[in-house]
Scaffold this motif. Structure first.
Motif, PDB file in Angstrom:
ATOM      1  N   ASP A 146      -8.729   1.903  -5.456  1.00  0.00           N
ATOM      2  CA  ASP A 146      -8.419   0.483  -5.283  1.00  0.00           C
ATOM      3  C   ASP A 146      -7.780   0.165  -3.935  1.00  0.00           C
ATOM      4  O   ASP A 146      -7.568  -0.991  -3.604  1.00  0.00           O
ATOM      5  CB  ASP A 146      -7.532  -0.020  -6.423  1.00  0.00           C
ATOM      6  N   GLY A 147      -7.442   1.180  -3.147  1.00  0.00           N
ATOM      7  CA  GLY A 147      -6.881   0.957  -1.820  1.00  0.00           C
ATOM      8  C   GLY A 147      -5.423   0.524  -1.820  1.00  0.00           C
ATOM      9  O   GLY A 147      -4.896   0.146  -0.784  1.00  0.00           O
ATOM     10  N   LEU A 148      -4.777   0.567  -2.977  1.00  0.00           N
ATOM     11  CA  LEU A 148      -3.382   0.152  -3.057  1.00  0.00           C
ATOM     12  C   LEU A 148      -2.439   1.321  -2.808  1.00  0.00           C
ATOM     13  O   LEU A 148      -2.729   2.452  -3.176  1.00  0.00           O
ATOM     14  CB  LEU A 148      -3.082  -0.424  -4.449  1.00  0.00           C
ATOM     15  N   ALA A 149      -1.314   1.010  -2.205  1.00  0.00           N
ATOM     16  CA  ALA A 149      -0.271   2.018  -2.007  1.00  0.00           C
ATOM     17  C   ALA A 149       0.202   2.483  -3.372  1.00  0.00           C
ATOM     18  O   ALA A 149       0.485   1.669  -4.244  1.00  0.00           O
ATOM     19  CB  ALA A 149       0.885   1.413  -1.219  1.00  0.00           C
ATOM     20  N   HIS A 150       0.243   3.781  -3.569  1.00  0.00           N
ATOM     21  CA  HIS A 150       0.696   4.301  -4.857  1.00  0.00           C
ATOM     22  C   HIS A 150       1.830   5.303  -4.708  1.00  0.00           C
ATOM     23  O   HIS A 150       2.405   5.740  -5.704  1.00  0.00           O
ATOM     24  CB  HIS A 150      -0.463   4.911  -5.653  1.00  0.00           C
ATOM     25  N   ALA A 151       2.186   5.654  -3.477  1.00  0.00           N
ATOM     26  CA  ALA A 151       3.293   6.581  -3.271  1.00  0.00           C
ATOM     27  C   ALA A 151       3.833   6.430  -1.850  1.00  0.00           C
ATOM     28  O   ALA A 151       3.090   6.113  -0.926  1.00  0.00           O
ATOM     29  CB  ALA A 151       2.836   8.022  -3.488  1.00  0.00           C
ATOM     30  N   VAL A 152       5.131   6.630  -1.726  1.00  0.00           N
ATOM     31  CA  VAL A 152       5.764   6.708  -0.415  1.00  0.00           C
ATOM     32  C   VAL A 152       6.349   8.104  -0.318  1.00  0.00           C
ATOM     33  O   VAL A 152       7.083   8.542  -1.213  1.00  0.00           O
ATOM     34  CB  VAL A 152       6.883   5.655  -0.248  1.00  0.00           C
ATOM     35  N   ALA A 153       5.989   8.813   0.736  1.00  0.00           N
ATOM     36  CA  ALA A 153       6.477  10.179   0.933  1.00  0.00           C
ATOM     37  C   ALA A 153       7.350  10.215   2.185  1.00  0.00           C
ATOM     38  O   ALA A 153       7.093   9.498   3.156  1.00  0.00           O
ATOM     39  CB  ALA A 153       5.294  11.126   1.107  1.00  0.00           C
ATOM     40  N   VAL A 195       5.092  -2.243   1.206  1.00  0.00           N
ATOM     41  CA  VAL A 195       5.483  -0.898   0.753  1.00  0.00           C
ATOM     42  C   VAL A 195       5.731  -0.008   1.972  1.00  0.00           C
ATOM     43  O   VAL A 195       6.721   0.740   2.025  1.00  0.00           O
ATOM     44  CB  VAL A 195       4.429  -0.288  -0.188  1.00  0.00           C
ATOM     45  N   LYS A 196       4.860  -0.110   2.959  1.00  0.00           N
ATOM     46  CA  LYS A 196       5.029   0.681   4.188  1.00  0.00           C
ATOM     47  C   LYS A 196       6.335   0.308   4.890  1.00  0.00           C
ATOM     48  O   LYS A 196       7.079   1.181   5.344  1.00  0.00           O
ATOM     49  CB  LYS A 196       3.840   0.458   5.115  1.00  0.00           C
ATOM     50  N   ALA A 197       6.626  -0.981   4.965  1.00  0.00           N
ATOM     51  CA  ALA A 197       7.867  -1.437   5.594  1.00  0.00           C
ATOM     52  C   ALA A 197       9.086  -0.934   4.822  1.00  0.00           C
ATOM     53  O   ALA A 197      10.103  -0.572   5.432  1.00  0.00           O
ATOM     54  CB  ALA A 197       7.882  -2.968   5.685  1.00  0.00           C
ATOM     55  N   TRP A 198       8.977  -0.889   3.490  1.00  0.00           N
ATOM     56  CA  TRP A 198      10.076  -0.355   2.679  1.00  0.00           C
ATOM     57  C   TRP A 198      10.324   1.103   3.053  1.00  0.00           C
ATOM     58  O   TRP A 198      11.470   1.520   3.234  1.00  0.00           O
ATOM     59  CB  TRP A 198       9.752  -0.485   1.189  1.00  0.00           C
ATOM     60  N   GLY A 199       9.268   1.891   3.160  1.00  0.00           N
ATOM     61  CA  GLY A 199       9.398   3.296   3.534  1.00  0.00           C
ATOM     62  C   GLY A 199      10.044   3.450   4.902  1.00  0.00           C
ATOM     63  O   GLY A 199      10.891   4.330   5.110  1.00  0.00           O
ATOM     64  N   GLU A 200       9.676   2.579   5.835  1.00  0.00           N
ATOM     65  CA  GLU A 200      10.262   2.642   7.177  1.00  0.00           C
ATOM     66  C   GLU A 200      11.737   2.264   7.155  1.00  0.00           C
ATOM     67  O   GLU A 200      12.533   2.811   7.916  1.00  0.00           O
ATOM     68  CB  GLU A 200       9.492   1.737   8.143  1.00  0.00           C
ATOM     69  N   THR A 201      12.112   1.337   6.279  1.00  0.00           N
ATOM     70  CA  THR A 201      13.527   0.972   6.141  1.00  0.00           C
ATOM     71  C   THR A 201      14.330   2.168   5.650  1.00  0.00           C
ATOM     72  O   THR A 201      15.401   2.476   6.194  1.00  0.00           O
ATOM     73  CB  THR A 201      13.681  -0.217   5.159  1.00  0.00           C
ATOM     74  N   VAL A 202      13.830   2.850   4.633  1.00  0.00           N
ATOM     75  CA  VAL A 202      14.529   4.033   4.109  1.00  0.00           C
ATOM     76  C   VAL A 202      14.591   5.112   5.185  1.00  0.00           C
ATOM     77  O   VAL A 202      15.628   5.747   5.384  1.00  0.00           O
ATOM     78  CB  VAL A 202      13.857   4.559   2.825  1.00  0.00           C
ATOM     79  N   ARG A 203      13.493   5.319   5.908  1.00  0.00           N
ATOM     80  CA  ARG A 203      13.476   6.319   6.982  1.00  0.00           C
ATOM     81  C   ARG A 203      14.527   5.991   8.040  1.00  0.00           C
ATOM     82  O   ARG A 203      15.302   6.844   8.467  1.00  0.00           O
ATOM     83  CB  ARG A 203      12.096   6.398   7.629  1.00  0.00           C
TER      84      ARG A 203
END
Length: 156
Positions: free
Chosen positions: A61-68, A21-29
């Protein structure tokens, strides 16, 4: 017990999910930054420098739930093509001001809306959906397999 889908690698862990999920956010950025560089001039340099992607995780639960996506407020003006003597009127960018005391000199329209973020999110959203489907699909299958003994007749 790890669930194996069509003979592929074991299910995705929570840590792998968060990293994807973090990598997806970085791709969009990164793509949005490319749009800014290609579509705007030097005055948007502050916007370019301050564009960040952040993944928010749930404390339970420690799961990613949003990308800002964090950026200067100026980014909204760039997206609309407005500010400093330009306003939107009837869906078009025109010379003007919402302040009745400000005098705006007429002249050519040198601004236009730049879809630098939303378009990139829309182009990449299927990738995020695939990540979520991989993780939650694996977990759903794992839960079913863990519960199978409860719903089957155990023969001894």
């Amino acid at each position: 017990m790890a669930v194996q889908g069509n003979g592929n690698a074991p299910g995705m862990t929570a840590e792998e999910f968060n990293q994807r999920v973090k990598a997806w956010g970085e791709t969009v950025r990164s793509r949005s930054l490319g749009s800014l560089v290609a579509e705007t001039n030097v005055y948007s340099g502050g916007l370019r420098a301050r564009l960040k992607a952040a993944t928010n995780t749930d404390s339970g639960d420690g799961l990613a739930h949003a990308v800002a996506f964090k950026f200067l407020r100026y980014g909204v003006f760039v997206a609309y093509g407005v500010g400093n003597g330009y306003i939107r009127q009837g869906g078009r960018v025109v010379r003007g001001s919402h302040d009745p005391n400000r005098i705006v000199t007429p002249g050519p329209i040198r601004r236009r809306p730049v879809d630098w973020l939303d378009n990139n999110i829309e182009q990449q959203i299927q990738g995020l959906a695939d990540i979520a489907a991989d993780y939650y699909g694996d977990n759903a299958a794992r839960d079913v397999l863990e519960q199978i003994d409860r719903v089957t007749i155990v023969k001894k």
